[in-house]
Enzyme design. Structure first.
Site, mmCIF file in Angstrom:
data_model
loop_
_atom_site.group_PDB
_atom_site.id
_atom_site.type_symbol
_atom_site.label_atom_id
_atom_site.label_comp_id
_atom_site.label_asym_id
_atom_site.label_seq_id
_atom_site.Cartn_x
_atom_site.Cartn_y
_atom_site.Cartn_z
ATOM 1 N N ASN A 1 5.177 5.916 3.487
ATOM 2 C CA ASN A 1 4.460 6.625 2.418
ATOM 3 C C ASN A 1 4.320 8.123 2.606
ATOM 4 O O ASN A 1 3.645 8.779 1.837
ATOM 5 C CB ASN A 1 3.071 5.998 2.232
ATOM 6 N N THR A 2 4.925 8.669 3.652
ATOM 7 C CA THR A 2 4.962 10.125 3.804
ATOM 8 C C THR A 2 6.428 10.519 3.729
ATOM 9 O O THR A 2 7.219 10.112 4.585
ATOM 10 C CB THR A 2 4.347 10.563 5.166
ATOM 11 N N ASN B 1 5.795 -1.544 11.351
ATOM 12 C CA ASN B 1 5.033 -0.990 10.226
ATOM 13 C C ASN B 1 5.364 -1.806 8.964
ATOM 14 O O ASN B 1 6.071 -2.812 9.055
ATOM 15 C CB ASN B 1 5.412 0.492 10.053
ATOM 16 N N PHE C 1 -1.538 8.276 4.257
ATOM 17 C CA PHE C 1 -2.305 8.905 5.356
ATOM 18 C C PHE C 1 -3.540 9.647 4.871
ATOM 19 O O PHE C 1 -3.775 10.810 5.239
ATOM 20 C CB PHE C 1 -1.421 9.896 6.141
ATOM 21 N N LYS D 1 5.626 3.628 17.160
ATOM 22 C CA LYS D 1 5.547 2.550 16.157
ATOM 23 C C LYS D 1 6.734 2.633 15.204
ATOM 24 O O LYS D 1 7.001 3.688 14.630
ATOM 25 C CB LYS D 1 4.237 2.643 15.371
ATOM 26 N N ASN E 1 0.835 -1.208 0.000
ATOM 27 C CA ASN E 1 0.000 0.000 0.000
ATOM 28 C C ASN E 1 0.862 1.248 0.000
ATOM 29 O O ASN E 1 1.953 1.269 0.555
ATOM 30 C CB ASN E 1 -0.971 -0.018 1.198
ATOM 31 N N ARG E 2 0.313 2.272 -0.664
ATOM 32 C CA ARG E 2 0.923 3.605 -0.586
ATOM 33 C C ARG E 2 -0.203 4.620 -0.384
ATOM 34 O O ARG E 2 -0.364 5.571 -1.152
ATOM 35 C CB ARG E 2 1.746 3.918 -1.843
ATOM 36 N N SER F 1 5.715 5.160 8.857
ATOM 37 C CA SER F 1 5.066 4.866 7.575
ATOM 38 C C SER F 1 6.036 5.215 6.448
ATOM 39 O O SER F 1 6.638 6.283 6.457
ATOM 40 C CB SER F 1 3.794 5.684 7.418
HETATM 41 C C1 FMN Z 1 -3.670 -0.568 3.533
HETATM 42 C C2 FMN Z 1 -2.829 -0.351 4.764
HETATM 43 C C3 FMN Z 1 -2.840 0.879 5.410
HETATM 44 C C4 FMN Z 1 -2.066 1.083 6.541
HETATM 45 N N1 FMN Z 1 -2.111 2.288 7.182
HETATM 46 C C5 FMN Z 1 -1.412 2.473 8.315
HETATM 47 C C6 FMN Z 1 -1.500 3.695 9.028
HETATM 48 O O1 FMN Z 1 -2.244 4.599 8.672
HETATM 49 N N2 FMN Z 1 -0.751 3.819 10.163
HETATM 50 C C7 FMN Z 1 0.080 2.829 10.626
HETATM 51 O O2 FMN Z 1 0.732 2.995 11.657
HETATM 52 N N3 FMN Z 1 0.169 1.645 9.961
HETATM 53 C C8 FMN Z 1 -0.558 1.461 8.838
HETATM 54 N N4 FMN Z 1 -0.480 0.264 8.180
HETATM 55 C C9 FMN Z 1 0.446 -0.778 8.696
HETATM 56 C C10 FMN Z 1 -0.281 -1.775 9.603
HETATM 57 O O3 FMN Z 1 -0.811 -1.139 10.734
HETATM 58 C C11 FMN Z 1 0.689 -2.897 10.036
HETATM 59 O O4 FMN Z 1 1.719 -2.328 10.806
HETATM 60 C C12 FMN Z 1 1.311 -3.625 8.859
HETATM 61 O O5 FMN Z 1 0.383 -3.779 7.819
HETATM 62 C C13 FMN Z 1 1.851 -5.009 9.255
HETATM 63 O O6 FMN Z 1 0.827 -5.833 9.727
HETATM 64 P P1 FMN Z 1 0.075 -6.943 8.820
HETATM 65 O O7 FMN Z 1 1.126 -7.773 8.169
HETATM 66 O O8 FMN Z 1 -0.813 -7.681 9.778
HETATM 67 O O9 FMN Z 1 -0.731 -6.174 7.812
HETATM 68 C C14 FMN Z 1 -1.245 0.044 7.047
HETATM 69 C C15 FMN Z 1 -1.243 -1.203 6.397
HETATM 70 C C16 FMN Z 1 -2.024 -1.412 5.287
HETATM 71 C C17 FMN Z 1 -2.007 -2.758 4.610
#
Ligand code: FMN
Length: 356
Positions: free
Chosen positions: A183-184, A253, A120, A224, A116-117, A181
Site C-alpha cells: 500500500n505504499t 505480508n 501506513f 518482512k 486493507n489499504r 507492504s
Molecule cells: C488492517 C491491516 C493492517 C496491516 N498493517 C501492517 C503494517 O503496518 N505493517 C506490516 O508489516 N504488516 C501489516 N499488515 C500485515 C499483517 O502484519 C500480516 O502480515 C498479514 O495480515 C497476514 O497475516 P494474517 O493473515 O494473520 O492477517 C496489516 C494487515 C492488516 C489486515
C-alpha cells in the site's frame, strides 16, 4: 463463548467502516491495559515446553501479534494481557501520516479474510518514541516494524528508515524492516537485490553505532517479505540476507492476489486471512529450507492446527492479525493450549523440536 455475539454486534456497528471496530477494540485494550490482571487470568497459558530463545530473546510462547494492529504502541499492555508471547508494533514511518482515505479495511467473513489499504497511517517515529519513553513496557519482546514515509522518494528511503531506527532503537526488542507492504507506492522494490543490500547495510552500521553508544545489546533485524515475490527475486533476497547476516525473516505480508476469495471485489489493497494461508506456508517452507534463518510465519493462522503447520514448515515463531478479528480475544490462549496438545500427540517435548 460470547465472542460470536460481540463480533456480530461489532461487525454490524461498523459495517460501513470496519476500522471503527478496530478503533473500539484498541480503546478497550487501552483500558484493559490499566488492569491487565482482569484478562490475564483467562488468557495466559504458561508451559515451559512452549518457551524458547530466538535471536537472543526469550519467548514464553510462540504466538505474536503481527504488525499493523497497534501502529502507535497505544495498547501494548492490553495486548500483552491477551497472552501473546511477543508483539510487533508499527509500521512506524519517519513522518507522521494519515494513510489512505477511509474506508480502507474491508471484511469478507465468508472467506475469513480482510482487504486493507491503510497506507501506513501512524503518528511517526518521534511520537511513538516519546510514548515508549513514558511507559514501562510489558515483559515480553516488543518488535518494532519500520517503513518508508509516503512523501520520501525511493532514492531517499535509506535515510528515512535510519531516522526511525535511531529514534526507536532503545525501545525495540527487535526490528522488522517492512519492505513488503503493497500500500505504499514503490515500497516493494526495496526487496530487490541492490536496494535491499544498501538498506540492510546502512541499518546494520547504524545498529552497531547505536548499541555501542547506548551500551545496550544490538537489536536483531528481521526483514518482512511479500508473498507475491517470484522465486527468482526470493532467491536473490535470501542471498542478500544471508550475505549480510540478517537475523531473521518474517513471511508474509498481505497479498495482491485474490485467489481463495469467493466474492468478486474491486477493492484495492492487500488480502490477509485464510486465503493467504497456503501461499504463506509455501514461502515459509522455502525460505526456512534455503536459509536456515529464524523465520516468523504469518498469514491465515486462526487455530492451533494452523500454527502447528507453520511451525512444522520451519517457522520458529508465528504471528496473527486477521485471525484475531474473527476469533476474538481468547484466540491466543486457544492456540497455545492446542499447540501443547498437538505437541503431545506428535511426541514433541519442546516447541523448537517441531518439524515435518
Ligand atoms: C488492517 C491491516 C493492517 C496491516 N498493517 C501492517 C503494517 O503496518 N505493517 C506490516 O508489516 N504488516 C501489516 N499488515 C500485515 C499483517 O502484519 C500480516 O502480515 C498479514 O495480515 C497476514 O497475516 P494474517 O493473515 O494473520 O492477517 C496489516 C494487515 C492488516 C489486515
Amino acid at each position: 463463548m460470547f465472542y460470536p455475539w460481540i463480533r456480530s454486534f461489532l461487525f454490524k456497528l461498523s459495517h460501513k467502516d470496519p476500522e471503527l471496530a478496530h478503533e473500539l477494540a484498541l480503546k478497550v485494550l487501552q483500558y484493559v491495559g490499566r488492569k491487565p490482571e482482569i484478562l490475564q487470568n483467562f488468557t495466559s497459558f504458561q508451559d515451559p515446553a512452549l518457551e524458547q530463545e530466538v535471536v537472543g530473546l526469550t519467548f514464553k510462547n510462540p504466538v505474536g501479534l503481527a504488525a499493523g494492529f497497534d501502529k502507535n504502541a497505544v495498547a501494548i499492555h492490553g495486548l500483552a494481557a491477551l497472552g501473546f508471547g511477543f508483539l510487533e508494533i508499527g509500521t512506524v514511518t519517519r513522518y507522521p501520516q494519515e494513510g489512505n482515505p477511509r474506508p480502507r479495511i474491508f471484511r469478507f467473513p465468508e472467506d475469513k479474510a480482510l482487504i486493507n489499504r491503510m497506507g501506513f497511517n501512524n503518528e511517526g517515529a518521534d511520537a511513538v518514541s516519546k510514548r515508549f519513553q513514558k511507559m514501562k513496557p510489558p515483559a515480553i519482546p516488543i518488535g518494532i516494524s519500520i517503513g518508508k514515509s509516503k512523501i520520501t522518494p525511493l532514492d531517499k528511503a535509506v535515510e528515512d528508515y535510519v531516522y526511525s531506527f535511531q529514534k526507536l532503537y532503545a525501545h525495540a526488542g527487535y526490528f522488522a524492516i517492512n519492505v513488503s507492504s503493497p500500500n505504499t507506492p514503490g515500497l516493494q522494490t526495496l526487496q530487490e537485490k541492490d536496494q535491499l543490500d544498501n538498506l540492510i547495510l546502512a541499518l546494520q552500521k547504524e545498529s552497531k553505532a547505536l548499541s555501542d553508544q547506548m551500551k545496550i545489546p544490538r537489536r536483531p533485524l528481521f526483514v518482512k517479505i511479500s508473498p507475491d515475490l517470484s522465486w527468482q527475486t526470493l532467491d536473490e533476497l535470501m542471498e542478500v540476507c544471508l550475505n549480510r547476516g540478517v537475523d531473521g525473516l518474517i513471511a508474509t505480508n498481505t497479498t495482491l492476489r485474490r485467489d481463495g476469495l469467493s466474492i468478486q471485489t474491486d477493492e484495492m489493497g492487500g488480502l490477509s486471512g485464510k486465503p493467504l494461508q497456503k501461499r504463506a506456508l509455501e514461502v515459509v517452507r522455502y525460505i526456512c529450507h534455503h536459509t536456515g534463518l529464524p523465520v516468523i510465519g504469518v498469514g491465515g493462522i486462526f487455530q492451533a492446527e494452523d500454527a502447528f503447520a507453520m511451525l512444522k514448515a520451519g517457522a520458529r515463531l508465528i504471528q496473527v492479525y486477521t485471525g484475531l478479528i474473527y476469533e476474538g480475544p481468547f484466540m491466543v490462549y486457544r492456540i497455545n493450549r492446542g499447540l501443547r496438545k498437538l505437541m503431545e500427540v506428535h511426541g514433541f517435548k519442546r516447541i523448537q523440536e517441531i518439524k515435518e
